[in-house]
Write a protein that holds these residues in place. Structure first.
Motif, short mmCIF file in Angstrom:
data_model
loop_
_atom_site.label_atom_id
_atom_site.label_comp_id
_atom_site.label_asym_id
_atom_site.label_seq_id
_atom_site.Cartn_x
_atom_site.Cartn_y
_atom_site.Cartn_z
N GLU A 80 12.98 14.45 -19.11
CA GLU A 80 11.52 14.43 -19.01
C GLU A 80 10.83 14.50 -20.38
OE1 GLU A 80 11.21 16.28 -14.54
OE2 GLU A 80 10.34 17.38 -16.19
N PHE A 81 11.41 13.85 -21.37
CA PHE A 81 10.76 13.72 -22.66
C PHE A 81 10.01 12.41 -22.67
CE2 PHE A 81 14.56 16.23 -24.28
CZ PHE A 81 13.89 17.42 -24.24
N PRO A 82 8.84 12.36 -23.29
CA PRO A 82 8.04 11.15 -23.24
C PRO A 82 8.61 9.98 -24.04
CG PRO A 82 6.98 12.77 -24.64
CD PRO A 82 8.16 13.44 -23.99
N ASP A 83 9.43 10.24 -25.03
CA ASP A 83 10.00 9.13 -25.78
C ASP A 83 11.30 9.54 -26.46
OD1 ASP A 83 9.40 10.34 -28.32
OD2 ASP A 83 7.37 9.57 -28.17
N LEU A 84 12.02 8.55 -26.90
CA LEU A 84 13.31 8.78 -27.54
C LEU A 84 13.16 9.57 -28.83
CD1 LEU A 84 16.35 8.36 -27.64
CD2 LEU A 84 15.94 6.12 -28.69
N ALA A 85 12.09 9.34 -29.57
CA ALA A 85 11.90 10.06 -30.84
C ALA A 85 11.86 11.57 -30.61
CB ALA A 85 10.62 9.60 -31.53
N LEU A 86 11.13 12.02 -29.58
CA LEU A 86 11.09 13.45 -29.29
C LEU A 86 12.46 13.95 -28.88
CD1 LEU A 86 9.65 16.12 -28.89
CD2 LEU A 86 8.97 15.34 -26.61
N SER A 87 13.18 13.19 -28.07
CA SER A 87 14.53 13.57 -27.65
C SER A 87 15.43 13.73 -28.86
CB SER A 87 15.12 12.51 -26.72
OG SER A 87 14.34 12.38 -25.55
N LEU A 88 15.36 12.81 -29.80
CA LEU A 88 16.21 12.87 -30.98
C LEU A 88 15.80 13.99 -31.93
CD1 LEU A 88 16.80 9.08 -31.72
CD2 LEU A 88 18.27 10.69 -30.51
N GLU A 89 14.51 14.29 -31.99
CA GLU A 89 14.07 15.43 -32.80
C GLU A 89 14.63 16.73 -32.25
OE1 GLU A 89 9.81 15.28 -33.29
OE2 GLU A 89 9.91 13.22 -33.99
N LEU A 90 14.58 16.88 -30.93
CA LEU A 90 15.14 18.09 -30.31
C LEU A 90 16.65 18.12 -30.47
CD1 LEU A 90 12.92 18.24 -27.13
CD2 LEU A 90 12.81 19.73 -29.12
N LEU A 91 17.29 16.97 -30.38
CA LEU A 91 18.73 16.88 -30.59
C LEU A 91 19.09 17.29 -32.01
CD1 LEU A 91 21.52 16.14 -29.57
CD2 LEU A 91 21.00 13.75 -30.07
N GLU A 92 18.30 16.86 -32.97
CA GLU A 92 18.54 17.22 -34.37
C GLU A 92 18.45 18.73 -34.57
OE1 GLU A 92 19.54 17.31 -38.21
OE2 GLU A 92 19.69 15.55 -36.91
N GLU A 93 17.48 19.36 -33.93
CA GLU A 93 17.35 20.81 -34.01
C GLU A 93 18.59 21.49 -33.43
OE1 GLU A 93 13.74 22.41 -32.37
OE2 GLU A 93 12.55 20.80 -33.23
N ALA A 94 19.07 20.99 -32.30
CA ALA A 94 20.24 21.58 -31.65
C ALA A 94 21.48 21.41 -32.53
CB ALA A 94 20.47 20.93 -30.29
#
Length: 87
Positions: A20-34
């Motif tokens: 439920e992320f609005p776009d891939l960029a947000l998903s990848l930013e959160l993935l980078e944090e993880a």
């Protein structure tokens, strides 16, 4: 790695009913944090959907220097709807 380079230029958004992320960029930013905070195995639930989110995540993982390898989860743990990345 620049997350924006994985977006589709015409929409810059990917559907993801599980994350439920609005776009891939947000998903990848959160993935980078993880990835920055993690070690060992990182479980990424991207679901099946159109396959675009999974493809973007896999391309990102291929290029990330901290990711040693990644693979789908066991069928009982989500199968190809889940990627396990080893840091």
């Amino acid at each position: 790695v620049n997350a924006r380079e994985f977006l589709e230029p015409e929409t810059q958004q990917l559907p993801s009913p599980i994350l439920e992320f609005p776009d891939l960029a947000l998903s990848l930013e959160l993935l980078e944090e993880a990835i920055a905070k993690g070690s060992g195995a990182l479980w990424i639930i991207h679901g099946h959907g159109t396959g675009k989110l999974k493809a973007g995540v896999h391309e990102y993982l291929k290029r990330h220097p901290q990711v040693q390898r990644f693979e789908p989860a066991a069928q009982a743990d989500g199968g190809t709807g889940v990627t396990v990345a080893y840091l």
